[in-house]
Every structure is written in C-alpha cells, then in structure tokens.
Design an enzyme around this catalytic site. Structure first.
Site, PDB file in Angstrom:
ATOM      1  N   ASP A 405      20.994  52.655 -43.308  1.00  0.00           N
ATOM      2  CA  ASP A 405      20.561  53.551 -42.247  1.00  0.00           C
ATOM      3  C   ASP A 405      19.442  52.931 -41.413  1.00  0.00           C
ATOM      4  O   ASP A 405      18.570  52.232 -41.931  1.00  0.00           O
ATOM      5  CB  ASP A 405      20.069  54.861 -42.881  1.00  0.00           C
ATOM      6  CG  ASP A 405      19.574  55.858 -41.864  1.00  0.00           C
ATOM      7  OD1 ASP A 405      20.372  56.264 -41.004  1.00  0.00           O
ATOM      8  OD2 ASP A 405      18.383  56.233 -41.920  1.00  0.00           O
ATOM      9  N   GLU A 458      23.898  50.363 -39.648  1.00  0.00           N
ATOM     10  CA  GLU A 458      23.738  51.209 -38.473  1.00  0.00           C
ATOM     11  C   GLU A 458      22.593  50.597 -37.668  1.00  0.00           C
ATOM     12  O   GLU A 458      21.423  50.838 -37.951  1.00  0.00           O
ATOM     13  CB  GLU A 458      23.404  52.654 -38.866  1.00  0.00           C
ATOM     14  CG  GLU A 458      23.325  53.572 -37.657  1.00  0.00           C
ATOM     15  CD  GLU A 458      22.279  54.669 -37.780  1.00  0.00           C
ATOM     16  OE1 GLU A 458      22.324  55.602 -36.979  1.00  0.00           O
ATOM     17  OE2 GLU A 458      21.399  54.569 -38.656  1.00  0.00           O
TER      18      GLU A 458
END
Length: 728
Positions: A405, A458
C-alpha cells in the site's frame, strides 16, 4: 540474612524500578551457601521444594512484607532444579521459579536481530509456548532497548508488573523471560517503565493473535505451521498467467441480515470463496486483515502486523479461509501496510518512551494526511520487523502475493508536504533512500526465500522501474498498479459520448508507456468512496446508457494489456458508493433478471473467456502481444486492436464508445479467414440491444488501413466485441 541484599535494591524491585531482576531473584551462590530469592506479592509462606521427591528443602524468610523472600539451602553447593511451594490466602500452590532459567535467545539470534538480518525474527521475538528443563510455559521476548524496566503482565499473574520483570539482553536491547505455566489462549501485555520514567502498557508487536477492538491485549498463540507452496499456485502468479483479481473487504462483502454483523472467516470460506470461483476470478485480494483499532481505516492503520483481526474469528479460522481459497483454485493476495502505523498509545508509537519504530522528527516521521507515524526504515531492527512480517504471511499462512500500500508515500520525503515540511536526503534530493532500500531488500529476500510468491505495488507516481529488477535500478516488485490508466479511462468514460472524440488519447495514451512496467489495471476500493460515486454512477446518460457504457468499459479493460483487478460490488454494478459498515447491495440481484444480472454475467464471461484464450494474457508485457488496427478514428470514437499469444494466434477487440451503431465498418486485419464473435457486451444475454455480426464474419480481400485483407463489421452502440479466427 538481610545484609546480603541491599534494602534499596529490594525497594526498587518491589516498586518495579529495578532493571536487572536476575541479578537478585532466583538461585545464587553466596558466602552462606546457595541462596534462593523470590518476589511473590501477597504470599505468606514460601518453601523450596525438591521436584522429584516433593521434599521441602528450606523455608524462605520474608524480608519485606510486600513479598520479598530469601533463604539458604543447607548442604547444597551446586545449582539444581527446584520448585517453590507458595501459600497465597491460605492456599498452597506449587510453582516453577521463572528466575532459575538461563538466557533464552541464542547468541547467533541476538546477533542477527541486532544486525537486522534475521530473516524470521518472529520465531524468536514475541510469545512462544515452550518447554525448558522439563517445564512447560511460554517464553516472552520484546525489543525495547531504552526502557528502564519491562515486565510481562497477563491473566497468569493478575496483570501485576511486580511479579514477572524481564531480563535485559544489553547486546541487543531485547528483554526476555520464560514464565512457567503461561499457555496458549491467555492474554498478556508488556508493562514498562519507559525511557522517561513513565509507566506504559504495550501490546506485543510480534503477537500472533490479539483481542478485538476496543480491547488491546495480545494472546499467547503458537506459531502457525508452514504452508507449502504448490506449483499450481506459483504458476498462477506468473507474468504469462491470466490474473483476474476480486478485491474484497471482508467486513462488508456480505453481512448477517438479522443484525448487520460480520460473517466469520469460516462463513466467508463457505460463501465468498465459491462465489469468486463461480465468477471466474483467479485471485482474491483482501484489504488488510492485520489487527487494527479503527473500523473506518479499512485495515490500513494496523497495530498488530502479525495478528489476523479477531473481527471475523481466530487465527486458525483465517487459516481455514485461506485453505478453502486454495482448494478452490484461488490464489490469495494480502494488502500489506509497511508504510505507516497509527498513533495509538498501546501499540508501536514511542514504544519504549523513544521514537523506536518511527522517526523522531515529524518532518520524517509523521503523516499529516492520515495522522499516522512513518517507520524508520534506516533502523535495522525496524526494517527487520517488516521484512520478517512479509515472510510470515507467505510462509505461515500461504499468502500468494502481497500488494504493498501507498508506495509513493514511502519513497518520497516530500509526499503531500509543502516546502519546509520535509527534510532532503543526504544528497539533497526528495527520495527516501532508506525506504527505497527497504523495498528492494524485501523484494530480494522474498524472491530468494519464497520463489513463486509475488509483490504488487500501489505506486501513484512515475517513479522509474517499480517492477524492474534491483540490478537494473528497479524496486524489484513483480507488478505495479497502473493508476494512470485507471484515471485516464474513467475520465474518458464519464464524458458524454459527443465529447469523447476530443479526448480520444485518454484511451490510447496508456500504450505509450505500457511496457515500462508490469501493470495491473485496477478498479479498486479507492474509486468508489469519498464522493467519487460508484463506477456505474460515473457513466453518462440514462439508465440504459449507463449500463451499456459500463459493459463496454469492462470489455475494453479485460482486453487491454495488463492483469485485472475489480473491487467487490462492481461485478454486478452496485449503484451506490461502498460503505464499510454495511453489506453490498445483494438485493439488486433479487426479483428476477435485470441489468445488474447482465453485468454480473458479463464479468463472469469476461473472466472465463480471458482465461481460456492465451492471446488475452500470455504476452501482457511483450510488445508482440498487442497491435493497433484502428487507433485514430476519434470522430466516431472507435478503437480496434489485436491481442496475440506466443504462437501468433490473434483476437480482435473492437470498441464503439458512442450510442450510434456503426454498420459496415471496414478495417484491415493481419490474418484472413472466418472470425467468430466470442464476446459482445451488447448481447441480449447482458441486457444489451443485441446488435452484432450474426456470430461470425468472413474477411474480404479488400485493402484497408495498409493491410491486404479486411473485415466489415457491425459495431454495436456503446459496446466492445471480441473475435477469434477459426481454423480453416
């Protein structure tokens, strides 16, 4: 006897301010002989017991009414095994003395932990059920180098920090203690006097289970058995494999209708897993399941990085869920958050009274956007904690991939900061060199230790080489989310079709950089929250056009180079934004066949067709796998391309992004012959207008677009069609 122990030492020990309990407690050689000392608050009588015979060897004298006992064992010169018979409130209990056991952590482990190169620190740190010298119990170890005193408190000692102060291993800053009788399932924490003299209660950073919020204690829990990777699971992650990911928030996929309560891990195994399999997805991606205190963080602010959240059941229940997914042929991706952690006082923040896990300067250690703290990747023990966690989920739970993330927030020191709010690196640049090295090292270790498992980033910027090998200057990820493609294509699709001709490049631009990374095309949870609307609701036009636009877009997405990711609810065109506190709108699929059923059937057929035809996935990252046939017809908003497999077999993909049917649309092709329509998003099966080409069309020897042969097709309104050449 009282002259043997300094009164100040006794006072400090009882007050919980003595840092070296093993120098006082336990068995010691003195001029008077072997002396046993014990701190047993509320005890009235204590005897030293010979374990084999049960014989009382000596009664200890109470030197302090607050529970300090001491006594010399007559006629004994060498250390021996012993137990203590303790009378509390008139009841005698036989216990093993924690302070008769030697150091727990082996010298090599201590060295590797200090060096930050211990691949599996969770095998040493944390709470581990063990047997020492024939005694069953639990060994506890916690890194807190600046604490003045650390004790284990829990259900086994009335949460009393005086009873079990720990030994400090000064060479590593680790505190350790073996507590006889402490067992799996019991709650515990670490009580410490921190570097500033404050009393703190901390959860175990390495706890394998934790209480469900709002409670914050850790649970003693055995280390899970290793999960062996299979060749099938390894192959499913490879670059030439069909990868279609169903992204799921376990707490809101479906809930109990009577009380809106979550489904358990085992209920999800019985409901979510077969549904994802039936829908044709290849992978399940779970929003973070690490323990976290705030539901509204969706798991992205974890406090228990090694503990599956108790919201849905136990650690073993989560293992059951993973096993069920694997049995169904689904690989499992876990969203992993090594970028930041919350400020909650019971967790990592100022763990030992200093900024142990985070940077001390808020310009480096504080996320203004999220009110979270940033890991100090330059500290060896911190990066070791995180790298070990990545290995833990893969090796001990069988997780097949980690989606990392917020990578951009990690690798840029000025991420979401104004001038003066960040500190340049040693070369004056904005890159976080320590975070970059941490990511490279993590990916390198995973590649070496668990070959077949992969990582996905990401990463929202154009940082070069995110999914390129470290020796090429890359970060070493296997895949990168293509957020640029997602933003461009959604911006295009929300336009009224009459204006799309002026933004044609939003659909074509992605191919200009397509081979710079190994891309995943994500329609993730981030695109259906915070007022962005649902994917369906972004589509222009009336209800019919909204659904037609969505179907055409999905047909385009599944054909475009790159692996696929779709957040739950989008597979049946949920109309409202995602709400983490409620179930998906499954009622939209009730009451007979409707447009939502049509989208659901389309996504299933897209998955199955995509998986069946190698041309649609085998060469996602090879220019040979894609070729434009029509790229410049912006006036009619038509785009046509070819997908190709290693053997040269082709599939033609044609999209018409206007509500005007295009009849007799001619374009040049590479391979003459009969072309069969294998997917049409305008099919009546999906609640479209059912325009098309009668199932198949033959090529003509008519030159077009610089090619000798061509096809003449009907392009349905707001639709994408796929065609495959049939063998002669």
């Amino acid at each position: 006897m009282s002259d043997r122990i300094d009164r100040d030492v006794i006072n400090a020990l009882i007050a919980g301010h003595f840092a070296d309990p093993f120098s006082v407690l336990g068995m010691h050689k003195t001029t008077a002989g072997l002396e046993v000392r014990a701190l047993l608050p509320d005890a009235t009588d204590v005897w030293v017991i010979e374990p084999k015979t049960g014989r009382k060897l000596a009664k200890l004298e109470c030197l302090d009414s607050r529970g300090f006992f001491s006594g010399v064992i007559p006629r004994r010169k060498n250390f021996f095994r012993y137990q203590l018979a303790v009378v509390w409130h008139g009841q005698q209990n036989l216990i093993d003395d924690p302070y008769r056991f030697g150091p727990l952590i082996q010298e090599m482990d201590a060295w590797l932990l200090s060096e930050g190169t211990h691949l599996r620190p969770y095998e040493t740190l944390g709470a581990h059920a063990d047997t020492m010298d024939g005694v069953t119990g639990t060994r506890f170890s916690v890194w807190a180098p600046n604490a003045r005193r650390v004790s284990v408190v829990g259900q086994f000692n009335y949460w009393d920090g005086r009873r079990h102060p720990m030994r400090l291993r000064k060479e590593s800053g680790i505190w350790e203690l073996f507590i006889p009788g402490a067992h799996n399932g019991q709650l515990y924490k670490y009580e410490m006097i921190d570097a500033n003299g404050n009393l703190r209660l901390k959860s175990d950073p390495y706890a394998f289970e934790a209480q469900m919020r709002p409670e914050t204690a850790s649970l003693i829990c055995g280390l899970p058995e290793k999960v062996v990777q299979t060749e099938e699971r390894k192959k499913a992650n490879q670059f030439d494999a069909p990868i279609s990911i169903y992204e799921v928030h376990l707490g809101s996929w479906r809930r109990h209708t009577d009380n809106n309560f979550w489904l358990s891990y085992r209920e999800l195994a019985d409901q979510l897993v077969p549904y994802a399999k039936w829908m044709g997805f290849t992978h399940l991606e779970l929003l973070p399941i690490n323990e976290h205190p705030f539901d509204g963080s969706w798991g992205y602010q974890p406090t228990g990085l090694y503990a599956p959240t108790r919201r849905f059941g136990t650690r073993d229940d989560f293992r059951y869920f993973i096993d069920a997914a694997h049995a169904a042929g689904l690989n499992v991706i876990l969203d992993w958050v090594p970028g930041h952690f919350p400020t909650d006082d019971f967790a990592l923040a100022e763990f030992d009274g200093t900024n142990l896990y985070e940077h001390s300067d808020p310009r480096e250690g504080y996320h203004q956007d999220w009110n979270t703290l940033i890991y100090n990747y330059g500290r060896r023990e911190v990066s070791n904690f995180l790298v070990g966690n990545a290995l833990y989920w893969i090796e001990r739970f069988g997780i097949d991939a980690l989606r990392v993330d917020a990578v951009a927030s990690m690798i840029y020191r000025d991420y979401s900061r104004k001038e003066g709010e960040w500190i340049p690196n040693e070369f004056g640049g904005r890159e976080n060199l320590e975070a970059i090295e941490f990511l490279r090292n993590t990916n390198r270790i995973l590649g070496e230790q668990v070959s077949g498992a992969v990582t996905m980033a990401e990463e929202s910027t154009d940082f070069p080489g995110v999914s390129r090998p470290q020796d090429m200057g890359g970060l070493g990820f296997w895949y990168k989310w293509n957020l640029g493609w997602m933003h461009d294509t959604l911006d295009y699709m929300k336009l009224d079709p009459i204006y799309r001709q002026y933004h044609h490049d939003k659909l074509t631009f992605g191919m200009l950089y397509n081979y710079t990374e190994n891309f995943v095309l994500p329609l993730s949870h981030d695109e259906v929250v915070h007022g962005k609307k649902s994917i369906l609701d972004r589509m222009p036009g009336d209800a019919w056009q909204k659904f037609a636009n969505l179907r055409a877009y999905y047909g385009w997405m599944w054909a475009f180079p790159g692996k696929k990711l779709l957040f739950m609810g989008n597979e049946f065109a949920q109309g409202r934004e995602w709400n983490h506190d409620a179930s998906l709108d499954w009622h939209l699929l009730e009451g007979g066949d409707n447009w939502h059923h049509g989208v659901q059937r389309l996504v299933r057929d897209l998955n199955l067709t995509y998986r069946h035809h190698k041309a649609m996935h085998e060469l996602d990252f090879d220019p040979y796998g894609f070729e434009w046939l029509v790229v410049d017809d912006k006036e009619r908003s038509v785009l046509i391309f070819v997908r190709r497999d290693k053997e040269g077999n082709e599939i033609i993909v044609a999209s018409n992004f206007t509500p005007v049917p295009r009849h007799d649309y001619r374009f040049g092709i590479n391979q003459p012959g009969k072309w069969r329509e294998i997917l049409n998003t305008d099919s009546m099966h999906y609640h479209g207008s059912n325009a098309g080409n009668g199932g198949a069309v033959h090529s003509d020897e008519i030159a077009s677009h610089g090619r000798q042969h061509s096809l003449s097709l009907t392009l349905p309104p707001l639709a994408t069609i796929w065609l495959v050449r049939e063998a002669e």
